[in-house]
Design a protein around this motif. Sequence first.
Motif, PDB file in Angstrom:
ATOM      1  N   VAL A  34       4.560  15.113   2.147  1.00 42.75           N
ATOM      2  CA  VAL A  34       5.540  14.104   2.537  1.00 42.75           C
ATOM      3  C   VAL A  34       5.188  12.797   1.834  1.00 42.75           C
ATOM      4  N   ALA A  35       6.171  12.167   1.240  1.00 40.68           N
ATOM      5  CA  ALA A  35       5.936  10.898   0.544  1.00 40.68           C
ATOM      6  C   ALA A  35       6.050   9.746   1.539  1.00 40.68           C
ATOM      7  N   ARG A  36       5.183   8.752   1.359  1.00 43.34           N
ATOM      8  CA  ARG A  36       5.178   7.573   2.231  1.00 43.34           C
ATOM      9  C   ARG A  36       5.064   6.305   1.393  1.00 43.34           C
ATOM     10  N   CYS A  37       5.611   5.227   1.918  1.00 41.09           N
ATOM     11  CA  CYS A  37       5.472   3.935   1.256  1.00 41.09           C
ATOM     12  C   CYS A  37       4.006   3.512   1.334  1.00 41.09           C
ATOM     13  N   THR A  38       3.507   2.946   0.258  1.00 39.11           N
ATOM     14  CA  THR A  38       2.123   2.477   0.235  1.00 39.11           C
ATOM     15  C   THR A  38       1.994   1.287  -0.709  1.00 39.11           C
ATOM     16  N   ARG A  39       0.864   0.588  -0.602  1.00 37.80           N
ATOM     17  CA  ARG A  39       0.624  -0.601  -1.435  1.00 37.80           C
ATOM     18  C   ARG A  39       0.507  -0.210  -2.907  1.00 37.80           C
ATOM     19  N   LYS A  40       0.799  -1.170  -3.765  1.00 36.78           N
ATOM     20  CA  LYS A  40       0.584  -0.955  -5.190  1.00 36.78           C
ATOM     21  C   LYS A  40      -0.915  -0.957  -5.473  1.00 36.78           C
ATOM     22  N   ALA A  41      -1.294  -0.401  -6.603  1.00 40.82           N
ATOM     23  CA  ALA A  41      -2.705  -0.259  -6.969  1.00 40.82           C
ATOM     24  C   ALA A  41      -3.329  -1.616  -7.294  1.00 40.82           C
ATOM     25  N   SER A  42      -4.564  -1.802  -6.836  1.00 42.74           N
ATOM     26  CA  SER A  42      -5.297  -3.040  -7.096  1.00 42.74           C
ATOM     27  C   SER A  42      -6.104  -2.906  -8.394  1.00 42.74           C
ATOM     28  N   GLU A  43      -6.751  -3.983  -8.789  1.00 41.02           N
ATOM     29  CA  GLU A  43      -7.532  -3.987 -10.029  1.00 41.02           C
ATOM     30  C   GLU A  43      -8.595  -2.894  -9.998  1.00 41.02           C
ATOM     31  N   ASN A  44      -8.756  -2.196 -11.111  1.00 41.02           N
ATOM     32  CA  ASN A  44      -9.705  -1.095 -11.322  1.00 41.02           C
ATOM     33  C   ASN A  44      -9.379   0.158 -10.520  1.00 41.02           C
ATOM     34  N   SER A  45      -8.162   0.253  -9.969  1.00 39.86           N
ATOM     35  CA  SER A  45      -7.716   1.452  -9.264  1.00 39.86           C
ATOM     36  C   SER A  45      -6.883   2.312 -10.203  1.00 39.86           C
ATOM     37  N   GLU A  46      -6.772   3.616  -9.876  1.00 39.18           N
ATOM     38  CA  GLU A  46      -5.921   4.496 -10.666  1.00 39.18           C
ATOM     39  C   GLU A  46      -4.461   4.115 -10.461  1.00 39.18           C
ATOM     40  N   CYS A  47      -3.659   4.297 -11.505  1.00 39.33           N
ATOM     41  CA  CYS A  47      -2.260   3.892 -11.449  1.00 39.33           C
ATOM     42  C   CYS A  47      -1.398   4.784 -12.329  1.00 39.33           C
ATOM     43  N   PRO A 106       2.023   4.128 -14.882  1.00 36.33           N
ATOM     44  CA  PRO A 106       2.797   3.013 -15.429  1.00 36.33           C
ATOM     45  C   PRO A 106       4.235   2.994 -14.926  1.00 36.33           C
ATOM     46  N   LYS A 107       4.898   4.129 -14.808  1.00 32.76           N
ATOM     47  CA  LYS A 107       6.283   4.205 -14.344  1.00 32.76           C
ATOM     48  C   LYS A 107       6.600   5.669 -14.099  1.00 32.76           C
ATOM     49  N   THR A 108       7.452   5.941 -13.141  1.00 33.17           N
ATOM     50  CA  THR A 108       7.865   7.315 -12.877  1.00 33.17           C
ATOM     51  C   THR A 108       9.341   7.483 -13.194  1.00 33.17           C
ATOM     52  N   LEU A 109       9.700   8.663 -13.642  1.00 32.32           N
ATOM     53  CA  LEU A 109      11.104   8.974 -13.895  1.00 32.32           C
ATOM     54  C   LEU A 109      11.799   9.425 -12.622  1.00 32.32           C
ATOM     55  N   TYR A 110      11.026   9.774 -11.595  1.00 35.42           N
ATOM     56  CA  TYR A 110      11.571  10.414 -10.406  1.00 35.42           C
ATOM     57  C   TYR A 110      11.659   9.514  -9.178  1.00 35.42           C
ATOM     58  N   GLY A 111      11.006   8.357  -9.199  1.00 34.59           N
ATOM     59  CA  GLY A 111      11.058   7.457  -8.050  1.00 34.59           C
ATOM     60  C   GLY A 111       9.958   7.675  -7.039  1.00 34.59           C
ATOM     61  N   ILE A 112       9.147   8.725  -7.234  1.00 31.00           N
ATOM     62  CA  ILE A 112       8.009   8.998  -6.350  1.00 31.00           C
ATOM     63  C   ILE A 112       6.764   9.122  -7.225  1.00 31.00           C
ATOM     64  N   TYR A 113       5.694   8.497  -6.790  1.00 30.67           N
ATOM     65  CA  TYR A 113       4.457   8.462  -7.563  1.00 30.67           C
ATOM     66  C   TYR A 113       3.367   9.335  -6.947  1.00 30.67           C
ATOM     67  N   TYR A 114       2.460   9.833  -7.804  1.00 28.61           N
ATOM     68  CA  TYR A 114       1.185  10.394  -7.337  1.00 28.61           C
ATOM     69  C   TYR A 114       0.167   9.255  -7.269  1.00 28.61           C
ATOM     70  N   LYS A 115       0.292   8.308  -8.172  1.00 28.21           N
ATOM     71  CA  LYS A 115      -0.526   7.085  -8.192  1.00 28.21           C
ATOM     72  C   LYS A 115       0.451   5.926  -8.320  1.00 28.21           C
ATOM     73  N   CYS A 116       0.298   4.916  -7.486  1.00 29.61           N
ATOM     74  CA  CYS A 116       1.230   3.784  -7.506  1.00 29.61           C
ATOM     75  C   CYS A 116       1.021   2.910  -8.735  1.00 29.61           C
TER      76      CYS A 116
END
Length: 111
Positions: free
Chosen positions: A52-65, A67-77
């Motif tokens: 299940v996808a949930r809203c979460t904070r964007k990635a902070s400095e030195n975190s995995e990220c 760059p952009k998704t084509l689908y609107g849902i991320y594995y890494k923000c």
Amino acid sequence: MKVLVLLLVTLAVVYAAPDPRGILINLEDGEICMNSAQCKSSCCQHFSPLGVARCTRKASENSECSPKTLYGIYYKCPCERGLTCESDRTIIGAITNTNYGICLDAGRSKE
């Protein structure tokens, strides 16, 4: 025609809702989402393809990220404002949603 009427009624209900959080948009972190556009943070993330996808904070400095998704849902923000996601920017990575990187401060990374 019926679909258009249903869509208009749904939008009217969403915009008429007195709660500023909304029903389908402006969701808080931790709430279930179907697309990043629904989240206040602009990141709808799931941890597995069947999860299940949930809203979460964007990635902070030195975190995995991502760059952009084509689908609107991320594995890494994507990164917080002011940071850039240094990653492999290939079309294959974008399609398979595996173009992960690390959030870096754009000002410091050029020094």
